[in-house]
Design an enzyme around this catalytic site. Structure first.
Site, PDB file in Angstrom:
ATOM      1  N   CYS A 218       0.869  -1.181   0.000  1.00  0.00           N
ATOM      2  CA  CYS A 218       0.000   0.000   0.000  1.00  0.00           C
ATOM      3  C   CYS A 218       0.908   1.234   0.000  1.00  0.00           C
ATOM      4  CB  CYS A 218      -0.898   0.004   1.236  1.00  0.00           C
ATOM      5  SG  CYS A 218       0.008   0.164   2.779  1.00  0.00           S
TER       6      CYS A 218
ATOM      7  N   ASN B  58      -4.271  -9.127   6.175  1.00  0.00           N
ATOM      8  CA  ASN B  58      -4.903  -8.672   4.928  1.00  0.00           C
ATOM      9  C   ASN B  58      -4.619  -9.642   3.782  1.00  0.00           C
ATOM     10  OD1 ASN B  58      -2.957  -7.249   2.837  1.00  0.00           O
ATOM     11  ND2 ASN B  58      -2.162  -6.756   4.866  1.00  0.00           N
TER      12      ASN B  58
ATOM     13  N   GLU C  72      -1.675   1.092  16.121  1.00  0.00           N
ATOM     14  CA  GLU C  72      -2.260   2.289  15.488  1.00  0.00           C
ATOM     15  C   GLU C  72      -3.339   2.888  16.395  1.00  0.00           C
ATOM     16  OE1 GLU C  72      -4.037   1.825  11.548  1.00  0.00           O
ATOM     17  OE2 GLU C  72      -5.313   3.541  11.984  1.00  0.00           O
TER      18      GLU C  72
ATOM     19  N   HIS D 210       2.036   2.633  10.851  1.00  0.00           N
ATOM     20  CA  HIS D 210       0.829   2.775  11.668  1.00  0.00           C
ATOM     21  C   HIS D 210       1.026   3.642  12.910  1.00  0.00           C
ATOM     22  CE1 HIS D 210      -0.978  -0.691   9.287  1.00  0.00           C
ATOM     23  NE2 HIS D 210      -1.530   0.438   8.925  1.00  0.00           N
TER      24      HIS D 210
HETATM   25 FE1  F3S Z   1      -1.362   1.541   4.124  1.00  0.00          FE
HETATM   26 FE2  F3S Z   1      -1.541   3.962   5.129  1.00  0.00          FE
HETATM   27 FE3  F3S Z   1      -3.652   2.748   4.275  1.00  0.00          FE
HETATM   28  S1  F3S Z   1      -0.249   2.313   5.869  1.00  0.00           S
HETATM   29  S2  F3S Z   1      -3.294   0.577   4.663  1.00  0.00           S
HETATM   30  S3  F3S Z   1      -1.955   3.404   3.028  1.00  0.00           S
HETATM   31  S4  F3S Z   1      -3.493   3.976   6.104  1.00  0.00           S
END
Ligand code: F3S
Length: 289
Positions: free
Chosen positions: A12, A231, A123, A71
């Site tokens: 991500c 995930n 987080e 996080h």
């Molecule tokens: Fe990744 Fe930031 Fe979303 S760490 S899951 S892009 S809140």
């Protein structure tokens, strides 16, 4: 054999940004992250070759450089690190930072902040440190207890009165959107003017939707990512409801016989899976094609 890759797969934005930031800012010294940067053993091994190590607590840190994971950490921990003269590389994802700031602002404005999330998740602990009076909730049952007897509750049937007037709902970035919507509807139905902020990041949702779509078009799915990554495991669960699916951590786990008589293979990867893992898997599958 056709090899198709999911439209959204792999790191991500926050994980990509954090790894780049840490590697570019660390210089020649060792740097420690408090907990793993991502739940992916392959990537952790790679980071170790670049002098980036995981520390489980402060005593474990054998350098003066510490990186904050995507996080985030609590305000107190950040202050403690600074007080101990550690040089910090703050790789907190900007989306997480935004939730921390929002929590702080809402509490200052007099709202009782409800954080939808896992109490023990770092987080969530980080967000709560910006709004110390906030309450962490897991679902509707927790909300019922909180709003009962509040002056602005439309009904007062259960729980204890906290004398709440202003209530605001935010979320851990990786929570389930459907569950959040249920909570939001419940609050709207049972409380006057609750403030609702959907702070869920869509990275997870997008990867799940892309995996779902791809699984419908292929004979077999390969899901790449840590077995300890929730995930990635969720991606595997989604795919295996549709088609034969294998969850692997690296290319060495692939088996040639999985691809016998297969005309099309779909590949996806969790938000904590680095590009090099995906490439290595794709290269090996190409050999079977
Ligand atoms: Fe990744 Fe930031 Fe979303 S760490 S899951 S892009 S809140």
């Amino acid at each position: 054999m056709k090899i198709l890759i999911a439209k959204e797969a792999g790191f991500c934005f926050g994980a990509e940004r954090a790894s780049k930031l840490i590697l570019s800012k660390k210089g020649k010294e060792k740097v420690f992250t408090l907990g793993p940067l991502v739940h992916n053993g392959e990537f952790i091994k790679y980071l170790e070759t670049r002098n980036v190590f995981v520390a489980s607590d402060l005593e474990d840190i054998k350098s003066d450089k510490v990186a904050i994971r995507s996080h985030g950490v609590s305000k107190e921990l950040e202050e403690e690190l600074k007080a101990k003269d550690f040089k910090l590389i703050d790789a907190t994802c900007p989306y997480v930072k935004r939730v921390q700031k929002l929590a702080e602002k809402l509490e200052k404005e007099g709202y009782k902040v409800l954080i939808f999330g896992e109490t023990i998740h770092s987080e969530v602990q980080g967000i709560k440190s910006y709004a110390p009076k906030a309450i962490i909730i897991k679902g509707i049952e927790d909300v019922k207890k909180i709003i009962k007897g509040s002056p602005d509750a439309r009904q007062s049937k259960v729980g204890i009165s906290l004398g709440l007037k202003k209530i605001a709902l935010i979320s851990q970035t990786t929570q389930n959107l459907e569950e959040f919507e249920k909570l939001a509807s419940f609050l709207r139905a049972n409380y006057r003017n609750p403030k609702i902020f959907n702070t869920i990041c869509d990275a997870t949702e997008k990867r799940q939707e892309a995996a779902r779509q791809l699984a419908q078009k292929v004979d077999i799915m390969i899901v790449i990512g840590g077995k300890n990554s929730s995930n990635t495991t969720r991606l595997k669960e989604i795919c295996e409801e549709i088609v034969l699916t294998h969850h692997i951590e690296n290319e060495k786990e692939l088996q040639k016989n999985w691809f016998l008589k297969v005309k099309s293979v779909g590949v996806t990867a969790g938000a904590s899976t680095p590009d090099f893992s995906i490439k290595a898997v794709l290269n090996r599958i190409k050999n079977y094609a």
